[in-house]
Write an enzyme that holds these catalytic residues in place. Structure first.
Site, PDB file in Angstrom:
ATOM      1  N   CYS A   1      10.734   6.629  -3.667  1.00 55.62           N
ATOM      2  CA  CYS A   1      11.833   7.393  -3.075  1.00 55.62           C
ATOM      3  C   CYS A   1      11.439   7.970  -1.718  1.00 55.62           C
ATOM      4  O   CYS A   1      10.268   8.230  -1.463  1.00 55.62           O
ATOM      5  CB  CYS A   1      12.203   8.558  -3.981  1.00 55.62           C
ATOM      6  SG  CYS A   1      12.472   8.099  -5.678  1.00 55.62           S
TER       7      CYS A   1
ATOM      8  N   ARG B   1      10.266   2.056   2.269  1.00 60.24           N
ATOM      9  CA  ARG B   1       9.623   2.489   1.034  1.00 60.24           C
ATOM     10  C   ARG B   1      10.255   1.854  -0.199  1.00 60.24           C
ATOM     11  O   ARG B   1       9.669   1.884  -1.275  1.00 60.24           O
ATOM     12  CB  ARG B   1       9.707   4.016   0.922  1.00 60.24           C
ATOM     13  CG  ARG B   1       8.931   4.735   1.989  1.00 60.24           C
ATOM     14  CD  ARG B   1       9.276   6.200   2.027  1.00 60.24           C
ATOM     15  NE  ARG B   1       8.785   6.923   0.878  1.00 60.24           N
ATOM     16  CZ  ARG B   1       7.572   7.459   0.771  1.00 60.24           C
ATOM     17  NH1 ARG B   1       6.734   7.341   1.768  1.00 60.24           N
ATOM     18  NH2 ARG B   1       7.206   8.109  -0.303  1.00 60.24           N
TER      19      ARG B   1
ATOM     20  N   TRP C   1      14.387   5.203  -5.638  1.00 61.62           N
ATOM     21  CA  TRP C   1      13.825   4.009  -6.266  1.00 61.62           C
ATOM     22  C   TRP C   1      13.734   4.360  -7.750  1.00 61.62           C
ATOM     23  O   TRP C   1      12.926   5.199  -8.144  1.00 61.62           O
ATOM     24  CB  TRP C   1      12.449   3.712  -5.672  1.00 61.62           C
ATOM     25  CG  TRP C   1      11.846   2.416  -6.088  1.00 61.62           C
ATOM     26  CD1 TRP C   1      12.070   1.185  -5.524  1.00 61.62           C
ATOM     27  CD2 TRP C   1      10.896   2.207  -7.143  1.00 61.62           C
ATOM     28  NE1 TRP C   1      11.323   0.230  -6.171  1.00 61.62           N
ATOM     29  CE2 TRP C   1      10.600   0.833  -7.170  1.00 61.62           C
ATOM     30  CE3 TRP C   1      10.278   3.042  -8.071  1.00 61.62           C
ATOM     31  CZ2 TRP C   1       9.699   0.266  -8.064  1.00 61.62           C
ATOM     32  CZ3 TRP C   1       9.383   2.482  -8.980  1.00 61.62           C
ATOM     33  CH2 TRP C   1       9.104   1.112  -8.969  1.00 61.62           C
TER      34      TRP C   1
ATOM     35  N   ASN D   1      10.953  13.128  -5.474  1.00 57.77           N
ATOM     36  CA  ASN D   1      10.216  11.868  -5.527  1.00 57.77           C
ATOM     37  C   ASN D   1       9.089  12.082  -6.529  1.00 57.77           C
ATOM     38  O   ASN D   1       8.429  13.109  -6.491  1.00 57.77           O
ATOM     39  CB  ASN D   1       9.656  11.561  -4.124  1.00 57.77           C
ATOM     40  CG  ASN D   1       8.796  10.314  -4.097  1.00 57.77           C
ATOM     41  OD1 ASN D   1       8.799   9.535  -5.047  1.00 57.77           O
ATOM     42  ND2 ASN D   1       8.072  10.127  -3.007  1.00 57.77           N
ATOM     43  N   GLY D   2       8.883  11.116  -7.430  1.00 55.94           N
ATOM     44  CA  GLY D   2       7.791  11.252  -8.393  1.00 55.94           C
ATOM     45  C   GLY D   2       8.295  11.163  -9.819  1.00 55.94           C
ATOM     46  O   GLY D   2       9.418  10.727 -10.064  1.00 55.94           O
TER      47      GLY D   2
ATOM     48  N   GLU E   1      -4.704 -13.017  -2.534  1.00 57.48           N
ATOM     49  CA  GLU E   1      -3.827 -12.397  -1.540  1.00 57.48           C
ATOM     50  C   GLU E   1      -2.713 -13.362  -1.119  1.00 57.48           C
ATOM     51  O   GLU E   1      -1.557 -12.963  -0.977  1.00 57.48           O
ATOM     52  CB  GLU E   1      -4.661 -11.933  -0.329  1.00 57.48           C
ATOM     53  CG  GLU E   1      -3.877 -11.286   0.790  1.00 57.48           C
ATOM     54  CD  GLU E   1      -3.070 -10.042   0.372  1.00 57.48           C
ATOM     55  OE1 GLU E   1      -3.192  -9.592  -0.759  1.00 57.48           O
ATOM     56  OE2 GLU E   1      -2.295  -9.561   1.214  1.00 57.48           O
TER      57      GLU E   1
ATOM     58  N   LYS F   1       1.267 -12.583  -1.497  1.00 57.43           N
ATOM     59  CA  LYS F   1       2.155 -12.609  -0.321  1.00 57.43           C
ATOM     60  C   LYS F   1       3.346 -13.506  -0.599  1.00 57.43           C
ATOM     61  O   LYS F   1       4.474 -13.207  -0.235  1.00 57.43           O
ATOM     62  CB  LYS F   1       1.431 -13.129   0.932  1.00 57.43           C
ATOM     63  CG  LYS F   1       0.497 -12.174   1.615  1.00 57.43           C
ATOM     64  CD  LYS F   1       1.159 -11.039   2.337  1.00 57.43           C
ATOM     65  CE  LYS F   1       1.350  -9.810   1.529  1.00 57.43           C
ATOM     66  NZ  LYS F   1       0.306  -8.967   1.145  1.00 57.43           N
TER      67      LYS F   1
ATOM     68  N   GLU G   1       5.748 -11.983  -3.690  1.00 60.95           N
ATOM     69  CA  GLU G   1       6.438 -10.698  -3.520  1.00 60.95           C
ATOM     70  C   GLU G   1       7.617 -10.760  -2.564  1.00 60.95           C
ATOM     71  O   GLU G   1       8.560 -10.011  -2.694  1.00 60.95           O
ATOM     72  CB  GLU G   1       5.463  -9.590  -3.109  1.00 60.95           C
ATOM     73  CG  GLU G   1       4.861  -9.741  -1.739  1.00 60.95           C
ATOM     74  CD  GLU G   1       3.900  -8.605  -1.397  1.00 60.95           C
ATOM     75  OE1 GLU G   1       4.055  -7.502  -1.917  1.00 60.95           O
ATOM     76  OE2 GLU G   1       2.989  -8.856  -0.585  1.00 60.95           O
TER      77      GLU G   1
ATOM     78  N   HIS H   1      -9.194 -24.429 -17.921  1.00 61.20           N
ATOM     79  CA  HIS H   1      -9.259 -23.698 -19.189  1.00 61.20           C
ATOM     80  C   HIS H   1      -7.884 -23.222 -19.643  1.00 61.20           C
ATOM     81  O   HIS H   1      -7.761 -22.189 -20.296  1.00 61.20           O
ATOM     82  CB  HIS H   1     -10.241 -22.532 -19.057  1.00 61.20           C
ATOM     83  CG  HIS H   1     -11.630 -22.990 -18.770  1.00 61.20           C
ATOM     84  ND1 HIS H   1     -12.458 -23.496 -19.745  1.00 61.20           N
ATOM     85  CD2 HIS H   1     -12.317 -23.092 -17.603  1.00 61.20           C
ATOM     86  CE1 HIS H   1     -13.610 -23.851 -19.190  1.00 61.20           C
ATOM     87  NE2 HIS H   1     -13.544 -23.628 -17.892  1.00 61.20           N
TER      88      HIS H   1
ATOM     89  N   LYS I   1       6.910   0.563  -0.837  1.00 61.33           N
ATOM     90  CA  LYS I   1       5.749   0.463   0.051  1.00 61.33           C
ATOM     91  C   LYS I   1       4.580   1.295  -0.462  1.00 61.33           C
ATOM     92  O   LYS I   1       3.440   0.884  -0.401  1.00 61.33           O
ATOM     93  CB  LYS I   1       6.164   0.925   1.458  1.00 61.33           C
ATOM     94  CG  LYS I   1       5.037   0.902   2.482  1.00 61.33           C
ATOM     95  CD  LYS I   1       4.614  -0.513   2.802  1.00 61.33           C
ATOM     96  CE  LYS I   1       3.474  -0.599   3.802  1.00 61.33           C
ATOM     97  NZ  LYS I   1       2.830  -1.915   3.751  1.00 61.33           N
TER      98      LYS I   1
HETATM   99  C1  F6R Z   1       1.308  -6.039  -1.246  1.00 60.35           C
HETATM  100  C2  F6R Z   1       1.109  -4.624  -1.065  1.00 60.35           C
HETATM  101  C3  F6R Z   1       0.676  -3.820  -2.229  1.00 60.35           C
HETATM  102  C4  F6R Z   1      -0.290  -2.700  -1.798  1.00 60.35           C
HETATM  103  C5  F6R Z   1      -0.603  -1.791  -2.994  1.00 60.35           C
HETATM  104  C6  F6R Z   1      -1.577  -0.698  -2.625  1.00 60.35           C
HETATM  105  O1  F6R Z   1       1.695  -6.663  -0.067  1.00 60.35           O
HETATM  106  O2  F6R Z   1       1.307  -4.096   0.000  1.00 60.35           O
HETATM  107  O3  F6R Z   1       0.107  -4.616  -3.226  1.00 60.35           O
HETATM  108  O4  F6R Z   1      -1.452  -3.275  -1.292  1.00 60.35           O
HETATM  109  O5  F6R Z   1       0.582  -1.211  -3.467  1.00 60.35           O
HETATM  110  O6  F6R Z   1      -1.043   0.133  -1.644  1.00 60.35           O
HETATM  111  P1  F6R Z   1      -1.961   1.064  -0.767  1.00 60.35           P
HETATM  112  O7  F6R Z   1      -2.822   0.179   0.063  1.00 60.35           O
HETATM  113  O8  F6R Z   1      -1.023   1.901   0.034  1.00 60.35           O
HETATM  114  O9  F6R Z   1      -2.790   1.867  -1.732  1.00 60.35           O
END
Ligand code: F6R
Length: 622
Positions: free
Chosen positions: A2, A27, A76, A112-113, A495, A499, A502, A518, A617
């Site tokens: 949020c 976010r 959110w 938020n939370g 990674e 990418k 998501e 396996h 985010k």
């Molecule tokens: C993926 C992504 C997330 C963050 C994860 C940790 O593209 O951005 O997987 O890496 O939520 O977030 P931070 O780095 O802010 O702790």
């Protein structure tokens, strides 16, 4: 997660709040709302589900909601579906909560939370005659403040403090009290909130980009602090209700850094900012031809005394930690384990007293990473945070902080912050290796030169992005994609797979290439795309063999390798070359085509690249 904004000042609040919420859109959210009041009038609440423009349309871009003091929210969903009724602001009265218009309530608020003990608190409030119109924990928190406010006939700060003592969980709260026109009250625990003051007006937000156009001097609200905001002023209080001094932090990046700057999406802009993000991060750590970690408080003596390392992080930051695990073990010969922060925090933590726990986080607010940090600190283990956001909670609580200099990252899918994290981890690995006598002075010099060469090599890959764009258009309808690699190539595969899935919503999985046989190989069938990361000289032939096994079962193969490596082209259908680099650091290059692939697939599928569904985010709840 949020987003919260607040404003009290001279100009009309609604347009300021809407603009702030737009800056926090990255976010992630599924509904939004505002509460604005004009002088001593009742607060007027407006909410809408879906995008912010739905809310803006309801109030004619803000013009239809009069008043110079207000709060706003993008929600959110955690407790309760993303409906208008559950959207914030919420009110203390027994209103329906879904209706727009003036509210009779004494307290109006946004949150938020997660309030963990909300059911128990709700039962208590029900027994005192409160009723509930939403399924949110927020309504409970606001009614609890109202309850204390009235029961003890105390002021807003004391009522909020009583609430803070009673609730369990994480929260950032912004409230307006009917009896206090022109004032906003805020409080937080484990969920970020900042304040900016400019030209006789006061701004509140979950994150810096929302206030950057007004000021670059930011006041961070500390855990378990509450704040009273009036036009041009803020007053901070501790849990006892005593006023405490406020400390400002200057933000060096400007408002433009958080704008798209001519690019179609933040993500592609941030992909292109990687050479600079890596260069700036390295420049802050490399001085006079050596790596200097004194800025992070890491002396040679401390580095020499570390017996083992644990890295705790989430998502892409964990992937950077996985790469770090290989590189630190390889160069510095210290045992390293990269762990998911959400698991690490609940483990017994059987760690040596001379261990170092590294937390990697872009936002510095991720709930699990923060909990991992606190768990390590509680056991007396030294903690090092590798963090991008200055002044974030993880940065403030860790024993040592090494800042990545990626600048503001807005796209939900991380790119430049991940690359900057890799750069920081490489510098740490190289320094550890040298201090502990694992590499000679000539090797130290060589590794530093290799590090400094990374930014130009990333630029070189970006210059040739059209081939990847073409490939993405060909595979836009893919259903399943597998990424495989060994060693550091496995870390890159993790990674690359994240990418892709998501932002393009194509199912993908990353496997250590040797694991494929396996179980997973049963999923390989005609036309499935298998992407092999092939940069590690001693391992890549083995991965190529695993890819051949997939090809024999109908898979289409793409390989990412560096020039001059084993004749990959003969074995795979489509080859992407990255420049040559020391194999310890080549993950920084191999990941770039995979970021581009994820991006172009998302664009080709017509998706919301910067704001993928269901994602936030900064994940400030567990
Ligand atoms: C993926 C992504 C997330 C963050 C994860 C940790 O593209 O951005 O997987 O890496 O939520 O977030 P931070 O780095 O802010 O702790």
């Amino acid at each position: 997660m949020c987003g919260i904004v607040g404003f009290t000042g001279v100009q009309q609040a609604a347009p300021v709040l809407l603009d702030g919420l737009t800056k926090l859109e990255y976010r992630g959210y599924d509904s939004a709302g505002l509460a604005v009041r004009n002088g001593s009038s009742l607060a007027e609440v407006v909410k809408a589900t879906g995008k912010l423009r739905n809310l803006a349309e309801k109030i004619d871009g803000g013009a239809a909601l009069k008043g110079t003091c207000g709060i706003g929210h993008t929600r959110w969903a955690t407790h309760g579906e993303p409906t208008q009724t559950n959207a914030h602001p919420h009110v203390s009265g027994n209103a329906t909560g879904s209706a727009s218009g003036p509210v009779e309530s004494d307290v109006v608020g946004v949150h938020n939370g997660i309030i963990e003990n909300y059911e128990e608190l709700k039962a208590k409030l029900l027994s005192h005659g409160y009723t509930f119109y939403s399924s949110t924990d927020t309504e409970v928190a606001i009614k609890l403040v109202d309850y204390y406010y009235k029961k003890y006939k105390i002021g807003p700060i004391d009522a909020i403090n009583r609430m803070m003592v009673r609730v369990r969980g994480s929260y950032a709260l912004a409230l307006m009290f009917r009896d206090y026109p022109g004032e906003i009250y805020a409080a937080r625990k484990d969920s970020p909130m900042i304040i900016g003051i400019a030209d006789g007006e006061t701004f509140l937000a979950s994150d810096v980009p929302a206030v950057l156009r007004y000021t670059r001097d930011i006041y961070y609200i500390d855990n378990l602090q509450s704040v009273r905001l009036v036009p041009g002023e803020a007053h901070f209080f501790d849990l006892n209700g005593d006023e405490v001094p406020m400390v400002s932090t200057h933000i060096s990046w400007d408002a433009e850094a958080a704008e798209k700057g001519g690019y179609e999406h933040f993500m592609i802009k941030e992909i292109h900012e990687q050479p600079r993000a890596v260069k700036d991060t390295l420049a802050s750590l490399i001085k006079d031809g050596g790596i200097d970690l004194s800025g992070a408080g890491l002396t040679d003596e401390i580095l020499a005394g570390i017996s083992e390392i644990r890295i705790a992080a989430c998502g892409s930051a964990w992937h950077a930690g996985m790469a770090g695990q290989y590189v630190i073990e390889n160069l510095a010969e210290i045992p390293v384990r990269a762990e998911l922060a959400s698991e690490f925090r609940y483990k017994k933590m059987l760690i040596d007293k001379d261990a170092l726990v590294i937390l990697i986080s872009q936002s510095g607010e991720t709930a699990d990473t923060l909990a991992a940090l606190r768990a390590a600190k509680a056991r007396g283990i030294r903690t090092l945070a590798i963090v991008n956001v200055v002044g974030s909670t993880i940065a403030r609580e860790a024993d040592n902080v090494l800042y990545t200099l990626a600048g503001p990252e807005i796209a939900v899918a991380t790119t430049k912050a991940y690359s900057a994290q890799l750069a920081a981890v490489y510098a740490l690995a190289t320094k550890l290796a040298f201090v502990r006598g694992k590499i000679a002075a000539s090797d130290y010099k060589y590794y530093i030169e290799e590090l400094q060469a990374i930014p130009d090599k990333i630029s070189h890959i970006l210059d040739d992005k059209e081939r990847i764009q073409w490939f993405a258009s060909k595979y836009a309808n893919a259903h399943d994609v597998f990424f495989i690699g060994r060693g550091l190539d496995y870390a890159v595969s993790l990674e690359g797979s994240l990418k892709m899935k998501e932002i393009s919503y194509i199912h993908s999985e990353a496997y250590a290439a040797g694991e494929l046989k396996h179980g997973t190989i049963s999923l390989i069938e005609n036309g499935i795309l298998v992407i092999g990361v092939l940069t590690q000289g001693e391992l890549l032939e083995k991965t190529v063999s695993n890819m051949a096994e997939c090809k024999a079962r109908g898979a289409y193969l793409m390989g990412i390798t560096s020039n001059g490596n084993y004749n990959v082209e003969d074995s795979v259908n489509f080859t992407i070359y990255v420049p040559r680099a020391d194999e310890n650091f080549i993950a920084s290059l191999a990941v770039v085509p995979l970021q581009l692939l994820g991006y172009y697939l998302s664009v080709a599928r017509g998706l919301d690249v910067d704001r993928p569904r269901n994602l936030a985010k900064s994940v400030t709840v567990e």
